[in-house]
Design an enzyme around this catalytic site. Structure first.
Site, PDB file in Angstrom:
ATOM      1  N   LYS A 243       0.597  -1.586  -0.095  1.00 15.79           N
ATOM      2  CA  LYS A 243      -0.172  -0.071  -0.008  1.00 15.79           C
ATOM      3  C   LYS A 243       0.906   1.289  -0.036  1.00 15.79           C
ATOM      4  O   LYS A 243       0.078   1.881  -0.732  1.00 15.79           O
ATOM      5  CB  LYS A 243      -1.052   0.321   1.468  1.00 15.79           C
ATOM      6  CG  LYS A 243      -2.157   0.929   0.983  1.00 15.79           C
ATOM      7  CD  LYS A 243      -2.593   0.779   2.450  1.00 15.79           C
ATOM      8  CE  LYS A 243      -3.925   2.163   2.773  1.00 15.79           C
ATOM      9  NZ  LYS A 243      -4.052   2.416   4.054  1.00 15.79           N
ATOM     10  N   GLU A 249      10.243  -4.276   4.897  1.00 11.53           N
ATOM     11  CA  GLU A 249      10.335  -6.235   4.614  1.00 11.53           C
ATOM     12  C   GLU A 249      10.432  -6.534   3.209  1.00 11.53           C
ATOM     13  O   GLU A 249      11.381  -6.709   1.936  1.00 11.53           O
ATOM     14  CB  GLU A 249       9.989  -6.525   5.371  1.00 11.53           C
ATOM     15  CG  GLU A 249       9.790  -6.908   6.392  1.00 11.53           C
ATOM     16  CD  GLU A 249       9.566  -6.089   7.783  1.00 11.53           C
ATOM     17  OE1 GLU A 249       8.591  -4.647   6.713  1.00 11.53           O
ATOM     18  OE2 GLU A 249       8.230  -6.281   8.690  1.00 11.53           O
ATOM     19  N   GLY A 303      -5.022  -1.552   4.779  1.00  8.57           N
ATOM     20  CA  GLY A 303      -3.997  -3.120   4.302  1.00  8.57           C
ATOM     21  C   GLY A 303      -5.218  -4.111   4.540  1.00  8.57           C
ATOM     22  O   GLY A 303      -4.989  -4.731   3.867  1.00  8.57           O
ATOM     23  N   ARG A 304      -5.052  -4.493   6.139  1.00 14.19           N
ATOM     24  CA  ARG A 304      -5.768  -5.791   6.343  1.00 14.19           C
ATOM     25  C   ARG A 304      -7.125  -6.141   5.620  1.00 14.19           C
ATOM     26  O   ARG A 304      -7.710  -7.105   6.072  1.00 14.19           O
ATOM     27  CB  ARG A 304      -6.181  -5.998   7.837  1.00 14.19           C
ATOM     28  CG  ARG A 304      -6.970  -4.669   8.656  1.00 14.19           C
ATOM     29  CD  ARG A 304      -6.009  -4.997  10.071  1.00 14.19           C
ATOM     30  NE  ARG A 304      -6.986  -3.407  10.714  1.00 14.19           N
ATOM     31  CZ  ARG A 304      -5.803  -2.000  10.771  1.00 14.19           C
ATOM     32  NH1 ARG A 304      -4.777  -2.096  10.229  1.00 14.19           N
ATOM     33  NH2 ARG A 304      -6.336  -2.011  11.184  1.00 14.19           N
ATOM     34  N   GLU A 390      -4.781  -6.294  14.556  1.00 10.03           N
ATOM     35  CA  GLU A 390      -4.638  -5.068  14.046  1.00 10.03           C
ATOM     36  C   GLU A 390      -5.890  -3.887  14.457  1.00 10.03           C
ATOM     37  O   GLU A 390      -5.374  -3.226  15.110  1.00 10.03           O
ATOM     38  CB  GLU A 390      -4.350  -5.159  12.700  1.00 10.03           C
ATOM     39  CG  GLU A 390      -2.550  -4.269  12.521  1.00 10.03           C
ATOM     40  CD  GLU A 390      -2.181  -4.259  11.602  1.00 10.03           C
ATOM     41  OE1 GLU A 390      -0.776  -4.776  11.539  1.00 10.03           O
ATOM     42  OE2 GLU A 390      -2.856  -4.269  10.191  1.00 10.03           O
ATOM     43  N   HIS A 421      -5.749 -32.426  17.367  1.00 10.68           N
ATOM     44  CA  HIS A 421      -4.905 -33.065  17.528  1.00 10.68           C
ATOM     45  C   HIS A 421      -3.755 -32.128  17.992  1.00 10.68           C
ATOM     46  O   HIS A 421      -2.381 -32.918  18.546  1.00 10.68           O
ATOM     47  CB  HIS A 421      -4.199 -34.399  16.622  1.00 10.68           C
ATOM     48  CG  HIS A 421      -4.853 -35.434  16.340  1.00 10.68           C
ATOM     49  ND1 HIS A 421      -5.189 -36.571  17.236  1.00 10.68           N
ATOM     50  CD2 HIS A 421      -6.597 -35.417  15.731  1.00 10.68           C
ATOM     51  CE1 HIS A 421      -6.570 -37.523  16.792  1.00 10.68           C
ATOM     52  NE2 HIS A 421      -6.745 -36.761  15.663  1.00 10.68           N
ATOM     53  N   LYS A 546       9.360  -0.406  14.462  1.00 12.28           N
ATOM     54  CA  LYS A 546       9.817  -0.229  12.964  1.00 12.28           C
ATOM     55  C   LYS A 546      11.165   0.580  13.250  1.00 12.28           C
ATOM     56  O   LYS A 546      11.833   0.343  12.679  1.00 12.28           O
ATOM     57  CB  LYS A 546       8.905   0.590  11.970  1.00 12.28           C
ATOM     58  CG  LYS A 546       7.815  -1.492  11.857  1.00 12.28           C
ATOM     59  CD  LYS A 546       6.648  -0.279  10.242  1.00 12.28           C
ATOM     60  CE  LYS A 546       5.670  -1.509  10.252  1.00 12.28           C
ATOM     61  NZ  LYS A 546       4.497   0.344   9.302  1.00 12.28           N
TER      62      LYS A 546
HETATM   63  O1  F6P Z   1       2.247  -4.604   9.747  1.00 11.19           O
HETATM   64  C1  F6P Z   1       1.716  -2.928   9.680  1.00 11.19           C
HETATM   65  C2  F6P Z   1       1.176  -2.871   8.653  1.00 11.19           C
HETATM   66  O2  F6P Z   1       1.020  -1.308   7.945  1.00 11.19           O
HETATM   67  C3  F6P Z   1      -0.278  -3.778   8.008  1.00 11.19           C
HETATM   68  O3  F6P Z   1      -1.600  -2.958   8.323  1.00 11.19           O
HETATM   69  C4  F6P Z   1       0.502  -3.711   5.988  1.00 11.19           C
HETATM   70  O4  F6P Z   1      -1.220  -4.168   6.220  1.00 11.19           O
HETATM   71  C5  F6P Z   1       1.323  -3.825   6.273  1.00 11.19           C
HETATM   72  O5  F6P Z   1       2.106  -3.273   7.140  1.00 11.19           O
HETATM   73  C6  F6P Z   1       1.868  -3.685   5.012  1.00 11.19           C
HETATM   74  O6  F6P Z   1       2.257  -2.403   4.609  1.00 11.19           O
HETATM   75  P1  F6P Z   1       2.181  -1.990   3.243  1.00 11.19           P
HETATM   76  O7  F6P Z   1       0.877  -2.470   1.895  1.00 11.19           O
HETATM   77  O8  F6P Z   1       2.468  -0.421   3.359  1.00 11.19           O
HETATM   78  O9  F6P Z   1       3.304  -2.514   2.292  1.00 11.19           O
END
Ligand code: F6P
Length: 616
Positions: A243, A249, A303-304, A390, A421, A546
C-alpha cells in the site's frame, strides 16, 4: 426477536442530534461520547449475566428446542447456529440494545457513506467500495469512487487476460506462467487465504491449470529461497504489493527479486517481469516499475481490508482468471449489502460481532479459536488474526481516552481435525476459549471408499458436529461413574462443558462463498470496534518496533563497517548491545566482501526444500 433492534437505530439517530455525550455520537463534534461501559444497557447485560447466565449450563440450555431454533440465522446459503453460545434469547435482545446504545447503525451508515471514520488518519473506510457493482454510487469527499474502482478492475482484467493468454510475454518471449507476489501483512495474508481457499476448488483450479502462484512475505533469506526455488526468471512475473511502497521488508524483498530477474535477463526485463500494486504510484515509478504496469488503490482501503482491491485481485486473477475472481467480489458484496440493510437480529456480522463482545466483555474470554473443517480454509485464521487483532487490539477509545475494559481477542486456529490433535485439550479442559466452527456441506474434493460407512468428508464433518457438543455438554462425574471409570481417573476424565462455540455452515467453498466468509469476518470485527468505541481502522501499535529496527539497522551497518564491537556506545541498553555484538561476532565475516548477489534458492535442489504447499 427484539423489535427494538429495528426501531432503536432510528430513535438513536434522532437522539444523536440533540443529546451530547451519547456513546453513539463518537463521530460528531463536541463533548466526547460516553464510554459504552457507562451505559444502562451495559449494566443490564452485567446483571443479566449474574442473574440468568451464571446459573445456567449449556447442557440444559441445549434441551430447549425453541431457544435453539431462535439462536440460528441464515442468509443466502450461510447458516449460522449460535445455540452453543452462553446466551438465551433475552441476552440477544440485550446485546442488540447495547448495539443501539453504541450507535451501531449510524456507525455502519457512516462507514458506507464515506465519512472519515478512521479519524486518527483522517480517512474514509471503504473497502466495501472495492467490491461494489459498477452501477453503485459510493461517495468519498463528494466524489463517487466506484468508477475508479472499476477502472482498475478493468485494467486488471485486461492485463491478466493478456498474461494468461500468452499475449504478454517475458523478455525472452516466453509466456509468464509463474507469479511471485511480494508483500507482507495485509498485502499478503488476505491473498494467501483466498488462494489457499481456491486451490482445490474444481471450477477455480480449472482456470489455474499450468500456472503457479507463490508468495514472498518474510524478510528472511529462507523465505526468498523457498519462494523462488525452482522458478525460472524467464517465465516468472513478480507482483510487488505494498500500500505504502515503503514497508522495509517488502522493499528489500522487491529489490532482491528485481536483482534475481535482472541478473539473468538484464535491466530492461523489469518492464516485462515486474508489476506493482500500491497507493503510492510515485514510489512505484521511482523503484523502476513502469507506471503503466502499476495497479492503484486508495487510502480509504486499509491494508488488512484490501484483499478485494488490486492487492488480491491482481495476483489471484493471474492465477485463476478475472471471471472467477469477480465471483469472489460478488460474494463479498452480497454480505456488504446484507450488513448495511438487514435488521440486527437477522444480520450475521452484527449478531456474530455482538456475541464476540458478549464473550470478551461480559464472560471474560480473551481468546477466540477459528476452526474450519476444511483444509482449504487453512489460512483463514492467520488472515483474521491480522484483521481482528490489528483492528481491535487497542487500549484507548477513538477519541484517545484509556478504555476501562479489554478489547479485541487473541485469535488463533487450525483446520479440524488437525487442531483436535494439537490444542483442543486446552479448550476442552483448560481455559475457556469461544470457538468458531466452520463446516462445508459439499466438499471441494470427494473421496469415498467402498466398505466405509461414511465418506472421508462425512468423517471430517462428524468431528465438526461432535466437537461443538463436547465443548458445550461436557461429561459429568456421574456419567463417568456409571461407566465404571476408576475413581482416581474421574477428575481427569471429567469435562466441565459450558464452553461456548458457534457453527457456520456454507453450502460449498468456492470463490463466491469465500468472498461471503471474508466479508462476514471483516464486518464482525468492525461491529466489535464500533461497540467498544475504538478506531478499528488504524494501527499505531506497529510503528514503534519499525522505528527501533531502523536504529538497529544503522548501528549494525556501522559496527560491521568499522569492526568495532568492544566498548561501543551504540545507544541501546546493555542487554541489546550484548546480543547485537554476539550476533555480529557469530557471523562468519564481520565485513562484507565486495558486494556480490547471492541467491540461496540456487543452492536448493531437493524435494524437501521445496516450498510448503500452503505457499505454492
Ligand atoms: O504491519 C503494519 C502494516 O502497516 C499493515 O497494516 C499492513 O498490512 C502491512 O504493514 C503492509 O503494509 P504495506 O502494504 O504498506 O506494505
Amino acid at each position: 426477536m427484539s423489535k427494538r433492534a429495528n426501531d432503536g437505530s432510528k430513535k438513536l439517530r434522532g437522539a444523536l442530534m440533540t443529546t451530547r455525550g451519547a456513546p453513539g455520537a463518537s463521530f460528531s463534534e463536541g463533548e466526547p461520547p460516553a464510554l459504552i461501559s457507562t451505559t444502562p444497557e451495559w449494566d443490564a447485560l452485567k446483571r443479566h449475566k449474574e442473574e440468568i447466565i451464571d446459573g445456567t449450563h449449556l447442557r440444559e440450555l441445549l434441551n430447549d428446542e425453541e431457544r435453539n431454533e431462535a439462536l440460528t440465522a441464515e442468509y443466502n446459503g450461510v447458516y449460522c447456529d449460535f445455540a452453543r453460545q452462553r446466551v438465551v434469547p433475552e441476552t440477544m435482545e440485550k446485546l442488540y440494545d447495547l448495539a443501539n446504545a453504541a450507535g451501531l447503525k449510524d456507525k455502519i451508515n457512516a462507514m458506507f457513506e464515506g465519512e472519515h471514520i478512521n479519524s486518527t488518519e483522517d480517512r474514509a473506510v471503504l473497502h466495501v467500495a472495492t467490491r461494489a457493482p459498477r452501477d453503485k454510487v459510493i461517495n468519498v469527499d463528494g466524489k463517487n469512487v466506484v468508477p475508479q474502482v472499476w477502472d482498475v478492475l478493468d485494467k486488471i482484467k485486461d492485463f491478466t487476460d493478456k498474461v494468461r493468454d500468452g499475449e504478454w510475454v517475458g523478455a525472452t518471449g516466453k509466456p509468464l506462467t509463474s507469479v511471485v507476489a511480494v508483500g507482507i501483512g495485509g498485502s499478503f495474508l488476505g491473498p494467501l487465504f483466498v488462494h489457499t481457499s481456491l486451490r482445490t476448488c474444481p471450477e477455480a483450479a480449472e482456470g489455474a491449470r499450468g500456472r503457479q502462484l507463490r508468495f514472498l512475505a518474510n524478510v528472511d533469506p529462507v523465505d526468498v529461497a523457498r519462494s523462488l526455488n525452482g522458478l525460472d526468471p524467464e517465465t516468472t512475473l513478480v507482483v510487488v504489493v505494498s500500500k505504502t511502497f515503503t514497508t522495509a521488508e517488502t522493499m528489500l524483498n522487491a529489490r532482491t527479486v528485481r536483482t534475481w530477474i535482472t541478473a539473468s535477463l538484464g535491466k530492461e526485463a523489469v518492464k516485462k517481469h515486474m508489476v506493482a500494486v500500491s497507493t503510492n504510484l510515485k514510489l512505484v515509478s521511482e523503484f523502476g516499475i513502469d507506471p503503466d504496469n502499476a495497479f492503484g488503490f486508495w487510502d480509504w482501503v486499509g491494508g488488512r481490508y484490501s484483499v478485494c482491491s488490486a492487492v488480491g485481485m491482481l495476483p489471484l486473477s493471474l492465477q485463476y482468471g478475472f471471471d472467477t475472481m469477480e465471483k469472489f467480489l460478488e460474494g463479498a458484496w452480497n454480505i456488504d449489502e446484507h450488513f448495511a440493510t438487514a435488521p440486527f437480529e437477522k444480520n450475521l456480522p452484527v449478531t456474530l460481532g455482538m456475541l464476540s463482545v458478549w464473550n470478551v466483555s461480559f464472560l471474560g474470554c480473551s481468546a477466540r479459536a477459528i476452526l474450519p473443517y476444511t483444509q482449504a480454509l487453512a489460512k483463514l485464521a492467520p488472515h483474521i488474526q491480522q484483521v481482528a487483532m490489528e483492528s481491535n487490539g487497542k487500549g484507548v477509545s477513538i477519541d484517545g481516552r484509556p478504555l476501562p475494559y479489554d478489547t479485541g481477542e487473541i485469535d488463533f486456529g487450525e483446520p479440524g481435525t488437525n487442531g483436535q490433535h494439537s490444542f483442543y485439550q486446552l479448550i476442552h479442559q483448560g481455559r475457556t476459549i469461544p470457538c468458531d466452527f466452520i463446516g462445508i456441506i459439499k466438499s471441494q474434493q470427494s473421496v469415498y471408499l467402498k466398505g466405509e460407512i461414511v465418506s472421508n468428508h462425512d468423517e471430517l464433518m462428524c468431528n465438526f458436529f461432535a466437537q461443538a457438543d463436547a465443548l458445550a455438554v461436557g461429561k459429568t462425574d456421574v456419567e463417568l461413574r456409571s461407566e465404571n471409570v476408576p475413581t482416581f481417573l474421574i477428575p481427569h476424565k471429567t469435562f466441565t462443558g459450558n464452553r461456548p462455540s458457534l457453527s457456520i455452515m456454507l453450502p460449498a467453498l468456492n470463490a463466491y462463498s469465500t468472498g461471503q466468509l471474508l466479508a462476514i469476518y471483516e464486518h464482525r470485527v468492525a461491529v466489535q470496534g464500533f461497540v467498544w468505541g475504538l478506531n478499528s481502522f488504524d494501527q499505531w501499535g506497529v510503528e514503534l518496533g519499525k522505528v527501533l529496527a531502523s536504529k538497529v539497522r544503522v548501528s549494525m551497518s556501522q559496527k560491521r563497517t568499522t569492526g568495532e564491537l568492544e566498548g561501543s556506545s551504540d545507544g541501546f541498553n546493555s542487554s541489546t548491545t550484548a546480543m547485537l555484538n554476539r550476533y555480529l561476532k557469530g557471523k562468519a565475516q564481520l565485513k562484507y566482501a565486495e558486494a556480490e548477489d547471492v541467491f540461496p534458492c540456487d543452492l536448493i535442489d531437493s524435494d524437501e526444500c521445496r516450498p510448503p504447499t500452503s505457499y505454492v
